[in-house]
Design a protein around this motif. Structure first.
Motif, PDB file in Angstrom:
ATOM      1  N   GLN A 195     116.134 -24.553  35.978  1.00  0.00           N
ATOM      2  CA  GLN A 195     117.268 -23.918  36.176  1.00  0.00           C
ATOM      3  C   GLN A 195     118.466 -24.580  35.751  1.00  0.00           C
ATOM      4  OE1 GLN A 195     119.361 -20.991  36.264  1.00  0.00           O
ATOM      5  NE2 GLN A 195     117.283 -20.263  37.442  1.00  0.00           N
ATOM      6  N   PHE A 196     119.556 -24.176  35.499  1.00  0.00           N
ATOM      7  CA  PHE A 196     120.684 -24.790  34.876  1.00  0.00           C
ATOM      8  C   PHE A 196     121.785 -24.438  35.879  1.00  0.00           C
ATOM      9  CE2 PHE A 196     120.029 -24.566  30.180  1.00  0.00           C
ATOM     10  CZ  PHE A 196     119.139 -25.547  30.189  1.00  0.00           C
ATOM     11  N   ASP A 197     122.602 -25.459  36.461  1.00  0.00           N
ATOM     12  CA  ASP A 197     123.969 -25.343  37.154  1.00  0.00           C
ATOM     13  C   ASP A 197     125.009 -25.794  35.981  1.00  0.00           C
ATOM     14  OD1 ASP A 197     122.703 -23.974  39.323  1.00  0.00           O
ATOM     15  OD2 ASP A 197     122.624 -25.921  40.313  1.00  0.00           O
ATOM     16  N   PHE A 198     126.244 -25.470  36.280  1.00  0.00           N
ATOM     17  CA  PHE A 198     127.232 -25.660  35.297  1.00  0.00           C
ATOM     18  C   PHE A 198     128.383 -26.316  36.286  1.00  0.00           C
ATOM     19  CE2 PHE A 198     124.939 -22.893  33.073  1.00  0.00           C
ATOM     20  CZ  PHE A 198     124.881 -23.363  31.803  1.00  0.00           C
ATOM     21  N   ALA A 199     129.248 -27.381  35.931  1.00  0.00           N
ATOM     22  CA  ALA A 199     130.275 -27.839  36.462  1.00  0.00           C
ATOM     23  C   ALA A 199     131.249 -27.894  35.301  1.00  0.00           C
ATOM     24  CB  ALA A 199     130.065 -29.462  37.038  1.00  0.00           C
ATOM     25  N   VAL A 200     132.248 -27.411  35.622  1.00  0.00           N
ATOM     26  CA  VAL A 200     133.467 -27.065  34.426  1.00  0.00           C
ATOM     27  C   VAL A 200     134.832 -27.123  34.819  1.00  0.00           C
ATOM     28  CG1 VAL A 200     131.583 -25.838  33.067  1.00  0.00           C
ATOM     29  CG2 VAL A 200     133.233 -24.505  34.700  1.00  0.00           C
ATOM     30  N   SER A 201     135.656 -27.423  33.753  1.00  0.00           N
ATOM     31  CA  SER A 201     137.003 -27.002  34.116  1.00  0.00           C
ATOM     32  C   SER A 201     137.195 -25.401  34.046  1.00  0.00           C
ATOM     33  CB  SER A 201     137.890 -27.517  32.996  1.00  0.00           C
ATOM     34  OG  SER A 201     137.623 -28.905  32.975  1.00  0.00           O
ATOM     35  N   GLU A 202     138.214 -25.006  34.892  1.00  0.00           N
ATOM     36  CA  GLU A 202     138.512 -23.381  34.914  1.00  0.00           C
ATOM     37  C   GLU A 202     138.562 -22.987  33.364  1.00  0.00           C
ATOM     38  OE1 GLU A 202     141.108 -20.641  37.550  1.00  0.00           O
ATOM     39  OE2 GLU A 202     142.333 -22.413  36.594  1.00  0.00           O
ATOM     40  N   SER A 203     138.001 -21.826  33.043  1.00  0.00           N
ATOM     41  CA  SER A 203     138.056 -21.245  31.781  1.00  0.00           C
ATOM     42  C   SER A 203     138.694 -19.813  32.195  1.00  0.00           C
ATOM     43  CB  SER A 203     136.549 -21.027  31.461  1.00  0.00           C
ATOM     44  OG  SER A 203     135.804 -22.154  31.007  1.00  0.00           O
ATOM     45  N   SER A 204     139.727 -19.654  31.056  1.00  0.00           N
ATOM     46  CA  SER A 204     140.422 -18.198  31.036  1.00  0.00           C
ATOM     47  C   SER A 204     139.844 -17.502  30.153  1.00  0.00           C
ATOM     48  CB  SER A 204     141.841 -18.341  30.955  1.00  0.00           C
ATOM     49  OG  SER A 204     142.079 -19.096  29.884  1.00  0.00           O
ATOM     50  N   GLY A 205     139.901 -16.145  30.046  1.00  0.00           N
ATOM     51  CA  GLY A 205     139.395 -15.296  29.195  1.00  0.00           C
ATOM     52  C   GLY A 205     137.969 -14.938  29.302  1.00  0.00           C
ATOM     53  N   ASP A 206     137.201 -14.586  28.089  1.00  0.00           N
ATOM     54  CA  ASP A 206     135.816 -14.127  28.284  1.00  0.00           C
ATOM     55  C   ASP A 206     135.033 -15.527  28.507  1.00  0.00           C
ATOM     56  OD1 ASP A 206     133.805 -12.396  28.117  1.00  0.00           O
ATOM     57  OD2 ASP A 206     133.954 -12.437  25.845  1.00  0.00           O
ATOM     58  N   THR A 207     134.035 -15.417  29.595  1.00  0.00           N
ATOM     59  CA  THR A 207     133.380 -16.503  29.915  1.00  0.00           C
ATOM     60  C   THR A 207     131.742 -15.913  30.153  1.00  0.00           C
ATOM     61  OG1 THR A 207     133.590 -16.457  32.516  1.00  0.00           O
ATOM     62  CG2 THR A 207     135.338 -17.768  30.994  1.00  0.00           C
ATOM     63  N   TYR A 208     130.853 -16.853  30.440  1.00  0.00           N
ATOM     64  CA  TYR A 208     129.786 -16.584  30.521  1.00  0.00           C
ATOM     65  C   TYR A 208     129.308 -16.525  32.271  1.00  0.00           C
ATOM     66  CZ  TYR A 208     128.440 -17.530  25.581  1.00  0.00           C
ATOM     67  OH  TYR A 208     128.323 -17.653  24.226  1.00  0.00           O
ATOM     68  N   LEU A 209     130.381 -16.604  32.938  1.00  0.00           N
ATOM     69  CA  LEU A 209     130.075 -16.818  34.625  1.00  0.00           C
ATOM     70  C   LEU A 209     129.133 -15.806  35.008  1.00  0.00           C
ATOM     71  CD1 LEU A 209     130.587 -18.084  37.313  1.00  0.00           C
ATOM     72  CD2 LEU A 209     132.751 -16.087  37.495  1.00  0.00           C
ATOM     73  N   ASP A 210     129.446 -14.573  34.738  1.00  0.00           N
ATOM     74  CA  ASP A 210     128.353 -13.461  35.175  1.00  0.00           C
ATOM     75  C   ASP A 210     127.129 -13.579  34.767  1.00  0.00           C
ATOM     76  OD1 ASP A 210     130.711 -12.264  36.492  1.00  0.00           O
ATOM     77  OD2 ASP A 210     131.247 -10.611  34.643  1.00  0.00           O
ATOM     78  N   GLU A 211     126.838 -13.989  33.315  1.00  0.00           N
ATOM     79  CA  GLU A 211     125.381 -14.174  32.720  1.00  0.00           C
ATOM     80  C   GLU A 211     124.861 -15.460  33.413  1.00  0.00           C
ATOM     81  OE1 GLU A 211     123.003 -14.335  28.434  1.00  0.00           O
ATOM     82  OE2 GLU A 211     125.200 -14.473  28.448  1.00  0.00           O
TER      83      GLU A 211
END
Length: 157
Positions: A34-50
């Motif tokens: 399983q993958f988790d992600f640590a990121v800087s805030e992304s604006s616009g279209d992201t993969y968050l929901d997926e």
């Protein structure tokens, strides 16, 4: 289950690294990995929901608050709270400071080079070289999208 903390800097659909990561993520056996992600805030279209639909978590440092200190604090918190087998760092960004933190926690580090140069600009190139200093010290595994990308970040390794 093996949990991997991905450090791609962004989860934007416009980012080529994320396209590759998501292609892999969609096809792995997520009952085993399983993958988790640590990121800087992304604006616009992201993969968050997926990402969330696939079972992953996304941890975000808000835009304007990204700093050496905030990245170290977040990664420390995540490694204390969750069970990660690996950190997968997609160089080159401020998230490289997480390698030192992961090393202190005993988490294995995979560093992945996607670029054949450090930056288009002189100052950014210097900054990115600084971000990359701890790669050779702490990375357990090195991966590159091409021989050129590997030589750029890892030299002869």
């Amino acid at each position: 289950m093996i949990r991997i903390l991905q450090l791609p800097n962004t989860i934007s659909r416009e980012n080529g690294r994320m396209s590759v990561i998501m292609s892999i993520y969609r096809h792995i056996d997520r009952t085993k990995i399983q993958f988790d992600f640590a990121v800087s805030e992304s604006s616009g279209d992201t993969y968050l929901d997926e990402i969330e639909k696939l079972g992953g978590k996304v941890f975000v440092i808000p835009f304007g608050e990204v700093s050496y200190k905030s990245v170290v604090k977040m990664v420390n918190m995540l490694l204390k709270k969750r069970e990660y087998s690996f950190i997968h760092y997609h160089a080159i960004s401020i998230w490289g400071v997480a390698l030192t933190v992961a090393h202190r926690h005993g988490v294995k580090i995979i560093t992945h080079s996607h670029a054949t140069y450090f930056s288009d600009g002189f100052m950014k190139s210097i900054r990115n070289r600084i971000f990359s200093l701890n790669i050779k010290l702490y990375s357990d595994k090195l991966a590159a999208v091409s021989p050129e990308a590997g030589r750029t970040l890892f030299g002869k390794r």
